[in-house]
Motif scaffolding. Sequence first.
Motif, PDB file in Angstrom:
ATOM      1  N   SER A 190       0.830  -1.201   0.000  1.00 18.00           N
ATOM      2  CA  SER A 190       0.000   0.000   0.000  1.00 18.00           C
ATOM      3  C   SER A 190       0.868   1.257   0.000  1.00 18.00           C
ATOM      4  O   SER A 190       2.064   1.222   0.314  1.00 18.00           O
ATOM      5  CB  SER A 190      -0.914   0.006   1.224  1.00 18.00           C
ATOM      6  N   THR A 191       0.217   2.393  -0.326  1.00 12.05           N
ATOM      7  CA  THR A 191       0.942   3.663  -0.337  1.00 12.05           C
ATOM      8  C   THR A 191       1.517   3.981   1.038  1.00 12.05           C
ATOM      9  O   THR A 191       2.671   4.404   1.162  1.00 12.05           O
ATOM     10  CB  THR A 191       0.007   4.809  -0.774  1.00 12.05           C
ATOM     11  N   ALA A 192       0.717   3.785   2.090  1.00 12.99           N
ATOM     12  CA  ALA A 192       1.176   4.085   3.448  1.00 12.99           C
ATOM     13  C   ALA A 192       2.380   3.226   3.821  1.00 12.99           C
ATOM     14  O   ALA A 192       3.344   3.713   4.425  1.00 12.99           O
ATOM     15  CB  ALA A 192       0.040   3.871   4.448  1.00 12.99           C
ATOM     16  N   GLN A 193       2.325   1.940   3.488  1.00  8.71           N
ATOM     17  CA  GLN A 193       3.458   1.063   3.786  1.00  8.71           C
ATOM     18  C   GLN A 193       4.722   1.516   3.058  1.00  8.71           C
ATOM     19  O   GLN A 193       5.799   1.610   3.654  1.00  8.71           O
ATOM     20  CB  GLN A 193       3.128  -0.372   3.379  1.00  8.71           C
ATOM     21  N   VAL A 194       4.584   1.785   1.768  1.00 12.23           N
ATOM     22  CA  VAL A 194       5.744   2.166   0.960  1.00 12.23           C
ATOM     23  C   VAL A 194       6.352   3.475   1.457  1.00 12.23           C
ATOM     24  O   VAL A 194       7.576   3.594   1.612  1.00 12.23           O
ATOM     25  CB  VAL A 194       5.352   2.278  -0.525  1.00 12.23           C
ATOM     26  N   MET A 195       5.507   4.465   1.736  1.00 13.88           N
ATOM     27  CA  MET A 195       6.023   5.752   2.175  1.00 13.88           C
ATOM     28  C   MET A 195       6.668   5.666   3.554  1.00 13.88           C
ATOM     29  O   MET A 195       7.668   6.341   3.836  1.00 13.88           O
ATOM     30  CB  MET A 195       4.896   6.785   2.177  1.00 13.88           C
ATOM     31  N   THR A 196       6.116   4.825   4.439  1.00 13.19           N
ATOM     32  CA  THR A 196       6.693   4.669   5.775  1.00 13.19           C
ATOM     33  C   THR A 196       8.061   4.014   5.693  1.00 13.19           C
ATOM     34  O   THR A 196       9.035   4.479   6.306  1.00 13.19           O
ATOM     35  CB  THR A 196       5.762   3.845   6.680  1.00 13.19           C
ATOM     36  N   TRP A 197       8.142   2.917   4.951  1.00 17.71           N
ATOM     37  CA  TRP A 197       9.431   2.238   4.807  1.00 17.71           C
ATOM     38  C   TRP A 197      10.450   3.119   4.084  1.00 17.71           C
ATOM     39  O   TRP A 197      11.644   3.109   4.414  1.00 17.71           O
ATOM     40  CB  TRP A 197       9.235   0.928   4.053  1.00 17.71           C
ATOM     41  N   THR A 198       9.991   3.882   3.115  1.00 16.03           N
ATOM     42  CA  THR A 198      10.884   4.800   2.404  1.00 16.03           C
ATOM     43  C   THR A 198      11.466   5.828   3.364  1.00 16.03           C
ATOM     44  O   THR A 198      12.669   6.131   3.326  1.00 16.03           O
ATOM     45  CB  THR A 198      10.125   5.514   1.270  1.00 16.03           C
ATOM     46  N   ALA A 199      10.626   6.364   4.247  1.00 16.33           N
ATOM     47  CA  ALA A 199      11.094   7.357   5.209  1.00 16.33           C
ATOM     48  C   ALA A 199      12.095   6.753   6.189  1.00 16.33           C
ATOM     49  O   ALA A 199      13.121   7.369   6.510  1.00 16.33           O
ATOM     50  CB  ALA A 199       9.907   7.960   5.958  1.00 16.33           C
ATOM     51  N   VAL A 200      11.817   5.538   6.670  1.00 12.30           N
ATOM     52  CA  VAL A 200      12.698   4.899   7.657  1.00 12.30           C
ATOM     53  C   VAL A 200      14.071   4.621   7.066  1.00 12.30           C
ATOM     54  O   VAL A 200      15.113   4.983   7.641  1.00 12.30           O
ATOM     55  CB  VAL A 200      12.060   3.603   8.193  1.00 12.30           C
ATOM     56  N   SER A 201      14.111   3.961   5.918  1.00 12.07           N
ATOM     57  CA  SER A 201      15.410   3.623   5.327  1.00 12.07           C
ATOM     58  C   SER A 201      16.140   4.873   4.860  1.00 12.07           C
ATOM     59  O   SER A 201      17.372   4.974   4.975  1.00 12.07           O
ATOM     60  CB  SER A 201      15.226   2.651   4.153  1.00 12.07           C
ATOM     61  N   GLY A 202      15.391   5.861   4.367  1.00 14.17           N
ATOM     62  CA  GLY A 202      16.023   7.083   3.889  1.00 14.17           C
ATOM     63  C   GLY A 202      16.593   7.935   4.999  1.00 14.17           C
ATOM     64  O   GLY A 202      17.686   8.497   4.870  1.00 14.17           O
ATOM     65  N   LEU A 203      15.889   8.041   6.130  1.00 15.32           N
ATOM     66  CA  LEU A 203      16.365   8.926   7.195  1.00 15.32           C
ATOM     67  C   LEU A 203      17.641   8.387   7.845  1.00 15.32           C
ATOM     68  O   LEU A 203      18.458   9.172   8.349  1.00 15.32           O
ATOM     69  CB  LEU A 203      15.269   9.179   8.230  1.00 15.32           C
ATOM     70  N   VAL A 204      17.829   7.070   7.843  1.00 14.46           N
ATOM     71  CA  VAL A 204      19.075   6.500   8.376  1.00 14.46           C
ATOM     72  C   VAL A 204      20.257   6.992   7.549  1.00 14.46           C
ATOM     73  O   VAL A 204      21.290   7.423   8.086  1.00 14.46           O
ATOM     74  CB  VAL A 204      19.005   4.957   8.386  1.00 14.46           C
ATOM     75  N   VAL A 205      20.108   6.951   6.233  1.00 11.70           N
ATOM     76  CA  VAL A 205      21.169   7.419   5.352  1.00 11.70           C
ATOM     77  C   VAL A 205      21.380   8.921   5.525  1.00 11.70           C
ATOM     78  O   VAL A 205      22.517   9.411   5.573  1.00 11.70           O
ATOM     79  CB  VAL A 205      20.835   7.092   3.885  1.00 11.70           C
ATOM     80  N   MET A 206      20.291   9.686   5.635  1.00 10.16           N
ATOM     81  CA  MET A 206      20.406  11.131   5.790  1.00 10.16           C
ATOM     82  C   MET A 206      21.074  11.503   7.110  1.00 10.16           C
ATOM     83  O   MET A 206      21.828  12.478   7.184  1.00 10.16           O
ATOM     84  CB  MET A 206      19.022  11.771   5.703  1.00 10.16           C
ATOM     85  N   LEU A 207      20.801  10.741   8.164  1.00  8.09           N
ATOM     86  CA  LEU A 207      21.436  11.003   9.454  1.00  8.09           C
ATOM     87  C   LEU A 207      22.949  10.811   9.360  1.00  8.09           C
ATOM     88  O   LEU A 207      23.725  11.648   9.849  1.00  8.09           O
ATOM     89  CB  LEU A 207      20.851  10.080  10.525  1.00  8.09           C
ATOM     90  N   VAL A 208      23.356   9.724   8.724  1.00 10.26           N
ATOM     91  CA  VAL A 208      24.794   9.478   8.545  1.00 10.26           C
ATOM     92  C   VAL A 208      25.429  10.599   7.729  1.00 10.26           C
ATOM     93  O   VAL A 208      26.512  11.110   8.070  1.00 10.26           O
ATOM     94  CB  VAL A 208      25.016   8.118   7.858  1.00 10.26           C
ATOM     95  N   ALA A 209      24.749  11.018   6.655  1.00  9.15           N
ATOM     96  CA  ALA A 209      25.277  12.092   5.800  1.00  9.15           C
ATOM     97  C   ALA A 209      25.411  13.388   6.589  1.00  9.15           C
ATOM     98  O   ALA A 209      26.408  14.125   6.434  1.00  9.15           O
ATOM     99  CB  ALA A 209      24.367  12.288   4.597  1.00  9.15           C
ATOM    100  N   ALA A 210      24.426  13.700   7.431  1.00 11.02           N
ATOM    101  CA  ALA A 210      24.479  14.937   8.221  1.00 11.02           C
ATOM    102  C   ALA A 210      25.614  14.887   9.242  1.00 11.02           C
ATOM    103  O   ALA A 210      26.330  15.884   9.444  1.00 11.02           O
ATOM    104  CB  ALA A 210      23.143  15.161   8.923  1.00 11.02           C
ATOM    105  N   LEU A 211      25.791  13.735   9.904  1.00 12.29           N
ATOM    106  CA  LEU A 211      26.858  13.603  10.896  1.00 12.29           C
ATOM    107  C   LEU A 211      28.231  13.667  10.246  1.00 12.29           C
ATOM    108  O   LEU A 211      29.156  14.307  10.778  1.00 12.29           O
ATOM    109  CB  LEU A 211      26.684  12.293  11.672  1.00 12.29           C
TER     110      LEU A 211
END
Length: 304
Positions: A190-211
């Motif tokens: 579903s859209t909600a599932q895809v967007m939630t998983w996209t946010a979770v996996s993406g924010l981990v990478v963004m956190l590393v990039a910011a640090l």
Amino acid sequence: MTLADTTTPAAAPGRAALAVLLLGAVAVSFSGIFVKISELGPSATGFHRLFLALPLLLLWQGVEARHQTKAPARPQALRDFWILALPGLYLAADLVCWHWSIRLTTAATATLLGNTAPIFVTLIAWLVYGQRFRPGFVLGLAVALGGVAALIGAVHLDMTHIIGNLAGIGAGITYAGYIITIKAARERFSTAQVMTWTAVSGLVVMLVAALVSGESLVPMSLRGWAILVGLAWISQVGGQSMIAWALRHLPVAFSSVSMLVNPVATFFLAWFLVGERLTPWQILAGVVVLAGILIARLYSERRG
């Protein structure tokens, strides 16, 4: 499903899906303005774009699970988790490139270069999947790339703007991967599932990039937080979710053309809200890029 399947146009795409797609593209257009005026660095801004979106996405997923007559498919095998996580990895790479491009060049230029994704989608179809295109596609590709080259050299030839423009092209390449993978994920989840998983996996990478880049993660004012909330709720949850929903009902090729409203809307928003002005040469180069993308996409829909 192969990538070639995603480039086959629907005979009559639903009007509702098209309206949602266009509305989502306009909502995403505000993201360039939010990033431009953010108090945080590009990677930290991208992290909050996904992190602050999570509460709404999780709430949406819970409501969806309770009110659907048929329970949404749940990931079980390792391959399912990979399908759900991969769009987020592409999105994170796209946000890193695009947010840096916005800071190093104009929001309108960065958004235009980021929207070269349709070209790279069809190039992947040709190089990886062996899909053949009519000569008109090659013409459109050449026109678009010529416009990109003109745009890169349109303002300044200093290294800052060159890097910013190259980062914008990188955003176009990685966003192509995001569109392809999110289309595949929406075929099963579903859209909600895809967007939630996209946010979770993406924010981990963004956190590393910011640090790694040494950026602060805490805005200095309430205005700074409001900008991040607007970016997360309007552009990420609202805009990207509407696009993800529409991609389930429209062919990706048709969607790519329709989403050209994004750089156009960003141009006007940047002009009126943050005072960015484009030179006549930049505007001409941008029109050439859009025309090339449109020509290439129209011809890419027919196999040679």
